[in-house]
Motif scaffolding. Structure first.
Motif, PDB file in Angstrom:
ATOM      1  N   SER A 175      -4.167   0.578  -1.564  1.00  0.00           N
ATOM      2  CA  SER A 175      -3.580  -0.749  -1.729  1.00  0.00           C
ATOM      3  C   SER A 175      -3.289  -1.022  -3.202  1.00  0.00           C
ATOM      4  CB  SER A 175      -4.525  -1.820  -1.176  1.00  0.00           C
ATOM      5  OG  SER A 175      -4.637  -1.697   0.218  1.00  0.00           O
ATOM      6  N   ASP A 185      -7.802  -5.087   2.190  1.00  0.00           N
ATOM      7  CA  ASP A 185      -7.959  -3.771   1.579  1.00  0.00           C
ATOM      8  C   ASP A 185      -9.134  -3.134   2.301  1.00  0.00           C
ATOM      9  OD1 ASP A 185      -7.719  -1.547   0.009  1.00  0.00           O
ATOM     10  OD2 ASP A 185      -8.535  -2.444  -1.795  1.00  0.00           O
ATOM     11  N   THR A 231       0.824  -1.195   0.000  1.00  0.00           N
ATOM     12  CA  THR A 231       0.000   0.000   0.000  1.00  0.00           C
ATOM     13  C   THR A 231       0.862   1.250   0.000  1.00  0.00           C
ATOM     14  OG1 THR A 231      -1.886   1.070   1.107  1.00  0.00           O
ATOM     15  CG2 THR A 231      -0.171   0.172   2.520  1.00  0.00           C
TER      16      THR A 231
END
Length: 265
Positions: A29, A74, A25
Motif C-alpha cells: 500500500s 492496509d 497499492t
C-alpha cells in the motif's frame, strides 16, 4: 516530475483545473501521490509529510479548495484521514474523535460543505479466551457496515448518520450527491451477494428512504455511477455487465439504456 508509480485501488479527484491522484497499492500500500495539470501536461509530486498512512480502498473528495481523504485498509482498517491543500502542498489530519468505525470500500460524497461517508467493509477481531493455554490465536472475520458519518472540515467535527431504515449493509456500492440528497445503490453483501437495491439519505432531516427496485438494473457491485444534474446513471460492474440504468430520484423511477454499449466490464 514523473507520474506516480503504478498502482490500483487509489483515488483521483478533479480540482477544476487539475487531477490529484493519491494512495492505492502495488506490491504494498502507498501514501504517495501527484497532481496532474492537463494544460501543461505535467505532474507535480505531492508531499508525504503529515499525509495519512499508506492505504487502499479509501475515499477522496474535493471540497472546492482541498482534498479530503478518509478510511481505507492496509494491515488494518482505518477511520483516519487527511486534508490536502494543493496551494501549499500540505496535509492536515482529519480528527478520529466522533468518526465512524474503521472501514474500506465505502463511499463518500461532498455536499458543498460536508463529507458524507457510508457503508463499506471492516474486520472484527475476537481475542482468545483468557483460559486458553495452547494455540491461542485471535480470530478475525469480515463484516459489512450500514452506518456512516458526516464530517465538517470547517469545524473539524463528525456527526453520526441515522441508522433508522438505511439500505442493507454493503460494500463496493456507489453514491452520488444530487445537490440536496445522497443516493446509494448496488454493492455486495457477505450474506446476500451482489445487490440491486439502494437508498436516499437526506442530511437536512437525517432520514433514509428506499430506491425502488422496479425496472432497476440487475444486482451488481464494482459498477460506476454519475450524476447528470437531474438523474443518476449506473453502468457495468460485476460480473462483466454491459448494461445499466437511469434513475430519477424525483420520480423514484428507473428506465433502461439503449443497446450498443461497450463490452462488459
Amino acid at each position: 516530475a514523473a507520474p506516480p508509480s503504478a498502482r490500483y485501488d487509489h483515488t483521483a479527484v478533479w480540482t477544476g483545473s487539475k487531477m490529484i491522484v493519491w494512495g492505492g497499492t502495488a506490491t504494498t500500500s502507498l501514501n504517495s501521490g501527484a497532481v496532474y495539470d492537463p494544460a501543461t501536461n505535467t505532474w507535480t509530486t505531492m508531499s508525504t509529510i503529515g499525509a495519512p498512512s499508506s492505504r487502499r480502498g479509501h475515499t477522496a473528495a474535493w471540497t472546492g479548495t482541498k482534498m479530503v481523504v478518509w478510511g481505507g485498509v492496509d494491515n488494518n482498517h482505518f477511520n483516519s484521514g487527511g486534508i490536502y491543500d494543493p496551494a501549499t502542498d500540505t496535509w492536515t489530519a482529519v480528527t478520529q474523535t466522533g468518526a465512524p468505525p474503521a472501514r474500506a470500500y465505502h463511499t463518500a460524497v461532498w455536499t458543498g460543505s460536508k463529507l458524507i461517508v457510508w457503508g463499506g467493509r471492516s474486520m472484527v477481531i475476537v481475542p482468545p479466551p483468557p483460559d486458553c493455554v495452547s494455540l491461542c490465536y485471535p480470530l478475525s472475520y469480515p463484516i459489512d457496515l450500514g452506518d456512516g458519518g458526516s464530517f465538517d472540515p470547517a469545524t473539524g467535527t463528525w456527526t453520526v448518520l441515522s441508522t433508522l431504515t438505511p439500505p442493507a449493509k454493503r460494500s463496493g456500492h456507489t453514491a452520488v450527491w444530487t445537490g440536496t440528497k445522497m443516493v446509494v445503490w448496488g454493492g455486495v453483501s457477505l450474506n446476500s451477494g451482489n445487490l440491486g437495491s439502494g437508498g436516499i439519505y437526506d442530511p437536512g432531516s437525517d432520514t433514509w428512504g428506499p430506491t425502488t427496485t422496479t425496472d432497476a438494473p440487475s444486482a451488481r457491485s464494482g459498477h460506476s455511477a454519475v450524476w447528470t444534474g437531474a438523474r443518476m446513471i449506473i453502468w457495468a460492474g460485476a460480473a462483466d455487465r454491459s448494461d445499466g440504468g437511469i434513475y430519477d430520484p424525483g420520480l423514484d423511477s428507473w428506465k433502461g439504456m439503449k443497446s450498443g454499449a461497450p463490452t462488459g466490464r
